[in-house]
Scaffold this active site. Sequence first.
Site, PDB file in Angstrom:
ATOM      1  N   ARG A 147       0.935  -1.330  -0.044  1.00 44.54           N
ATOM      2  CA  ARG A 147      -0.031  -0.084   0.057  1.00 44.54           C
ATOM      3  C   ARG A 147       1.010   1.192   0.066  1.00 44.54           C
ATOM      4  O   ARG A 147       2.096   1.266   0.197  1.00 44.54           O
ATOM      5  CB  ARG A 147      -0.841  -0.123   1.244  1.00 44.54           C
ATOM      6  CG  ARG A 147      -0.081  -0.291   2.727  1.00 44.54           C
ATOM      7  CD  ARG A 147      -0.844   0.361   3.780  1.00 44.54           C
ATOM      8  NE  ARG A 147      -0.524   1.740   3.414  1.00 44.54           N
ATOM      9  CZ  ARG A 147       0.578   2.433   3.858  1.00 44.54           C
ATOM     10  NH1 ARG A 147       1.739   1.521   4.152  1.00 44.54           N
ATOM     11  NH2 ARG A 147       0.516   3.740   3.704  1.00 44.54           N
ATOM     12  N   GLY A 148       0.443   2.408  -0.404  1.00 38.38           N
ATOM     13  CA  GLY A 148       1.049   3.806  -0.481  1.00 38.38           C
ATOM     14  C   GLY A 148       0.982   3.892  -2.033  1.00 38.38           C
ATOM     15  O   GLY A 148       1.588   2.912  -2.682  1.00 38.38           O
ATOM     16  N   GLN A 190      -3.047   2.339   9.714  1.00 38.88           N
ATOM     17  CA  GLN A 190      -1.899   2.550   9.332  1.00 38.88           C
ATOM     18  C   GLN A 190      -0.905   3.319  10.371  1.00 38.88           C
ATOM     19  O   GLN A 190       0.331   3.234   9.979  1.00 38.88           O
ATOM     20  CB  GLN A 190      -1.786   3.138   7.889  1.00 38.88           C
ATOM     21  CG  GLN A 190      -2.431   2.248   6.831  1.00 38.88           C
ATOM     22  CD  GLN A 190      -3.871   2.538   6.734  1.00 38.88           C
ATOM     23  OE1 GLN A 190      -4.797   3.035   7.366  1.00 38.88           O
ATOM     24  NE2 GLN A 190      -4.357   2.411   5.550  1.00 38.88           N
ATOM     25  N   ASP A 205      -2.092  10.770  -2.522  1.00 37.70           N
ATOM     26  CA  ASP A 205      -2.369   9.682  -3.405  1.00 37.70           C
ATOM     27  C   ASP A 205      -2.535  10.391  -4.761  1.00 37.70           C
ATOM     28  O   ASP A 205      -2.417   9.459  -5.922  1.00 37.70           O
ATOM     29  CB  ASP A 205      -3.579   8.697  -2.986  1.00 37.70           C
ATOM     30  CG  ASP A 205      -3.025   7.987  -1.858  1.00 37.70           C
ATOM     31  OD1 ASP A 205      -2.775   7.015  -1.923  1.00 37.70           O
ATOM     32  OD2 ASP A 205      -3.284   8.760  -0.803  1.00 37.70           O
ATOM     33  N   LYS A 240      -5.495  10.106   2.445  1.00 42.30           N
ATOM     34  CA  LYS A 240      -6.095   9.206   3.289  1.00 42.30           C
ATOM     35  C   LYS A 240      -7.321   9.529   4.027  1.00 42.30           C
ATOM     36  O   LYS A 240      -7.062  11.097   4.433  1.00 42.30           O
ATOM     37  CB  LYS A 240      -5.194   8.218   4.346  1.00 42.30           C
ATOM     38  CG  LYS A 240      -5.752   7.418   5.451  1.00 42.30           C
ATOM     39  CD  LYS A 240      -6.460   6.403   4.559  1.00 42.30           C
ATOM     40  CE  LYS A 240      -5.588   5.725   3.761  1.00 42.30           C
ATOM     41  NZ  LYS A 240      -6.110   4.579   2.840  1.00 42.30           N
TER      42      LYS A 240
END
Length: 358
Positions: A54-55, A205, A246, A257
């Site tokens: 993820r990321g 996270q 993102d 996020k």
Amino acid sequence: MRDRLLATEKVKAIDWRDGTLFLLDQRVLPFEQTWIACTDVSGVAEAIRSMQVRGASAIGIAAAYGMVLAVRARIAEGSDWYAALEEDFALLADARPTAAHLFWALNRMHDRLDRLKDNADPVATLEAEAVAIHESDREANLTMAQLGVDVIRRHQGNAQAILTHCNAGALATGGFGTALGVIRGAFLEGMVERVYVNETRPWLQGSRLTAWELLNEEIPVILNADSAAAHILKAKGITWVIVGADRIAANGDVASKIGTYQLAVNAMHHGVRFMVVAPSSTIDMHTASGEDIPLEERDGDELLAVGSVRVGADVEVFNPVFDVTPADLIDVIVTEKGIVERPDTAKLAQLMCRKRLH
């Protein structure tokens, strides 16, 4: 500072060895450090979709390696491998719709494929391109760390408290991280006293990943519930909120996020500066504003359970993964090409015209 950052490198989430992609499973951190071997493109797509990796940057890097696995398999099938690859590109693109870096990496791999010479080895050529994407992300992280530290020093050089959200560290990139890279650099320069970390529901996270990364580097970290952020901004002397992104629209709106938007609103109310750190590949000049960014929603069960333990009532759930922070709430965007203060369409267009940092 570059050498000092390199000396502190401890966390790696992506490893390409002997034609296989290895991903550190981020679903089970910090309790287990389990590496998953991906040997085909469907495995990479599932790793992205299920958040094993993820990321934004890490997703793009993984997808690039996924296309290496795809072209190797298609050629082995003996069919029209070039045409068949479109299915593999689509499979990876559909895995997570919001992160711009995923599409940037896939487009770069596609372009390299289109420029393939008749006598070239497609597998070796795409492997070299994927490795270049991976290495360039690491270099970009180092540059952004230096630029972000310079911004912090210019506005306030004394040791200070910083608040961050989600995970934009080594686990989310091919290097030291975006937001967390700046925080690491500022700590090395003596400009960070402590870091407050939002837990980041529902995947946690912040508590599982960011806190773990900071502890590994002996950076003072304090974990808090997401709902405590406004109180912390008011009472704990926070001078900067630093987050990743993102996707960044052409006007400077930032998709990040879920929870980032309300954090930016609270930061402005309390006079706390707000920094976004992301590579230029995250900037989507074809998307006019945040209103046009597709925002992923995930299964409601993620909110109704913590791990395998059910904690919620049997109720309808709205579970957006991202929100959009308007550009007018952002003090500075830091990229490897340079910084943009009080971002808008003209400033981002000027930034994206640069071929290199100057």
